[in-house]
Design a protein around this motif. Structure first.
Motif, PDB file in Angstrom:
ATOM      1  N   VAL A   1       0.930  -1.578  -0.413  1.00 50.33           N
ATOM      2  CA  VAL A   1       0.100  -0.147   0.021  1.00 50.33           C
ATOM      3  C   VAL A   1       0.756   0.780   0.490  1.00 50.33           C
ATOM      4  O   VAL A   1       0.845   1.941  -0.791  1.00 50.33           O
ATOM      5  N   LEU A   2       1.968   0.930   1.033  1.00 47.68           N
ATOM      6  CA  LEU A   2       2.896   2.280   1.036  1.00 47.68           C
ATOM      7  C   LEU A   2       3.366   2.745  -0.405  1.00 47.68           C
ATOM      8  O   LEU A   2       3.733   3.651  -0.913  1.00 47.68           O
ATOM      9  N   GLY A   3       4.024   1.462  -0.938  1.00 46.41           N
ATOM     10  CA  GLY A   3       4.686   1.562  -1.874  1.00 46.41           C
ATOM     11  C   GLY A   3       3.615   2.123  -3.509  1.00 46.41           C
ATOM     12  O   GLY A   3       4.332   3.001  -4.282  1.00 46.41           O
ATOM     13  N   ILE A   4       2.393   1.686  -3.850  1.00 41.57           N
ATOM     14  CA  ILE A   4       1.699   2.029  -4.422  1.00 41.57           C
ATOM     15  C   ILE A   4       1.045   4.004  -4.198  1.00 41.57           C
ATOM     16  O   ILE A   4       1.195   4.629  -4.588  1.00 41.57           O
ATOM     17  N   SER A   5       1.241   3.977  -2.972  1.00 37.80           N
ATOM     18  CA  SER A   5       0.892   5.510  -2.495  1.00 37.80           C
ATOM     19  C   SER A   5       2.056   6.225  -3.439  1.00 37.80           C
ATOM     20  O   SER A   5       1.662   7.541  -3.458  1.00 37.80           O
ATOM     21  N   VAL A   6       3.074   5.840  -3.046  1.00 38.03           N
ATOM     22  CA  VAL A   6       4.430   6.919  -3.281  1.00 38.03           C
ATOM     23  C   VAL A   6       4.329   7.129  -4.922  1.00 38.03           C
ATOM     24  O   VAL A   6       4.620   7.935  -5.487  1.00 38.03           O
ATOM     25  N   VAL A   7       3.956   5.515  -5.250  1.00 38.44           N
ATOM     26  CA  VAL A   7       4.230   5.745  -6.759  1.00 38.44           C
ATOM     27  C   VAL A   7       3.137   6.897  -7.065  1.00 38.44           C
ATOM     28  O   VAL A   7       3.453   7.185  -8.239  1.00 38.44           O
ATOM     29  N   SER A   8       2.293   6.696  -7.159  1.00 38.97           N
ATOM     30  CA  SER A   8       1.062   7.623  -6.547  1.00 38.97           C
ATOM     31  C   SER A   8       1.286   9.258  -6.839  1.00 38.97           C
ATOM     32  O   SER A   8       1.196  10.123  -7.443  1.00 38.97           O
ATOM     33  N   ILE A   9       2.004   9.234  -6.044  1.00 35.01           N
ATOM     34  CA  ILE A   9       2.286  10.698  -5.607  1.00 35.01           C
ATOM     35  C   ILE A   9       3.105  11.029  -6.651  1.00 35.01           C
ATOM     36  O   ILE A   9       3.863  12.343  -7.743  1.00 35.01           O
ATOM     37  N   VAL A  10       4.137  10.317  -7.105  1.00 34.78           N
ATOM     38  CA  VAL A  10       4.893  10.968  -8.563  1.00 34.78           C
ATOM     39  C   VAL A  10       4.312  11.031  -8.995  1.00 34.78           C
ATOM     40  O   VAL A  10       4.417  11.987  -9.933  1.00 34.78           O
ATOM     41  N   ILE A  11       2.922  10.307  -9.550  1.00 37.38           N
ATOM     42  CA  ILE A  11       2.337  10.555 -11.595  1.00 37.38           C
ATOM     43  C   ILE A  11       1.886  11.855 -10.955  1.00 37.38           C
ATOM     44  O   ILE A  11       1.913  12.323 -11.665  1.00 37.38           O
ATOM     45  N   PHE A  12       1.024  11.675  -9.759  1.00 39.15           N
ATOM     46  CA  PHE A  12       0.446  13.485  -9.164  1.00 39.15           C
ATOM     47  C   PHE A  12       1.554  14.619  -9.136  1.00 39.15           C
ATOM     48  O   PHE A  12       1.446  15.299 -11.016  1.00 39.15           O
ATOM     49  N   MET A  13       2.538  14.458  -9.367  1.00 39.16           N
ATOM     50  CA  MET A  13       3.500  15.378  -9.059  1.00 39.16           C
ATOM     51  C   MET A  13       3.817  15.833 -10.399  1.00 39.16           C
ATOM     52  O   MET A  13       4.052  17.190 -10.780  1.00 39.16           O
ATOM     53  N   LEU A  14       4.352  14.516 -11.710  1.00 42.19           N
ATOM     54  CA  LEU A  14       5.201  14.900 -13.012  1.00 42.19           C
ATOM     55  C   LEU A  14       3.628  15.595 -13.671  1.00 42.19           C
ATOM     56  O   LEU A  14       4.074  16.788 -14.595  1.00 42.19           O
ATOM     57  N   VAL A  15       2.286  14.896 -13.113  1.00 41.28           N
ATOM     58  CA  VAL A  15       1.040  15.641 -13.549  1.00 41.28           C
ATOM     59  C   VAL A  15       0.981  17.612 -13.680  1.00 41.28           C
ATOM     60  O   VAL A  15       0.574  17.616 -14.534  1.00 41.28           O
ATOM     61  N   VAL A  16       1.139  17.805 -12.316  1.00 41.92           N
ATOM     62  CA  VAL A  16       1.643  18.918 -12.252  1.00 41.92           C
ATOM     63  C   VAL A  16       2.170  19.815 -12.148  1.00 41.92           C
ATOM     64  O   VAL A  16       2.497  20.527 -12.968  1.00 41.92           O
ATOM     65  N   VAL A  17       3.234  19.392 -12.652  1.00 43.12           N
ATOM     66  CA  VAL A  17       4.792  19.474 -13.066  1.00 43.12           C
ATOM     67  C   VAL A  17       4.405  20.120 -15.156  1.00 43.12           C
ATOM     68  O   VAL A  17       5.220  20.850 -15.243  1.00 43.12           O
ATOM     69  N   ALA A  18       3.951  19.003 -15.176  1.00 40.42           N
ATOM     70  CA  ALA A  18       3.307  18.946 -16.553  1.00 40.42           C
ATOM     71  C   ALA A  18       2.443  20.294 -17.086  1.00 40.42           C
ATOM     72  O   ALA A  18       2.515  21.089 -18.279  1.00 40.42           O
TER      73      ALA A  18
END
Length: 153
Positions: A125-142
């Motif tokens: 669960v923690l691993g998936i949460s961290v990956v989703s944070i990275v995805i979210f941040m990539l979307v925001v940066v884009a």
């Protein structure tokens, strides 16, 4: 011959034995994932449970709802004042995901575990949460790079 059959296990199928389920996420895990990783993580785990339970239509709707909710969070955050409390969004979608998971999947998850099934680990669960944070941040940066005017003070 009859003694042999006495010790033979019965031919019975358990509740979800026709499905190839390696594990499910509990409503609590889904709520924690939503808090740590945002709506992407919450919808990811909710959709994963639906897929494991053979509810493909619900899985698709959950993925779409997760994308829409993430877009709404980003869009809404652009119009909020700077002094708006940062924990309001995570608190709200944590409660929403926890309640939805309990209402829509709680019975199935409990039944699965009662039948001997396993819940996925908290580390997963923690691993998936961290990956989703990275995805979210990539979307925001884009978005910041593609539409800088939307992010100006």
């Amino acid at each position: 011959m009859q003694d042999e059959e006495l010790y033979k296990p019965p031919n019975a199928t358990l509740g979800n034995s026709e499905l190839d389920i390696h594990g499910l996420y509990s409503p609590g895990q889904i709520g924690v994932a939503a808090f740590i990783g945002g709506p992407i993580a919450g919808s990811w785990l909710l959709a994963s449970n639906f897929a494991s339970l053979g509810k493909r239509d619900a899985k698709t709707k959950t993925v779409i709802a997760g994308i829409v909710l993430t877009a709404c969070v980003i869009a809404l955050s652009l119009y909020l004042p700077d002094d708006f409390p940062a924990l309001v969004f995570p608190f709200v979608y944590t409660v929403v995901f926890f309640q939805l998971a309990g209402k829509l999947q709680g019975y199935d998850v409990r039944q699965f575990i009662d039948d001997g099934g396993k819940r996925f680990s908290h580390w997963r669960v923690l691993g998936i949460s961290v990956v989703s944070i990275v995805i979210f941040m990539l979307v925001v940066v884009a978005l910041v790079l593609l539409v800088p005017a939307a992010f100006e003070g």
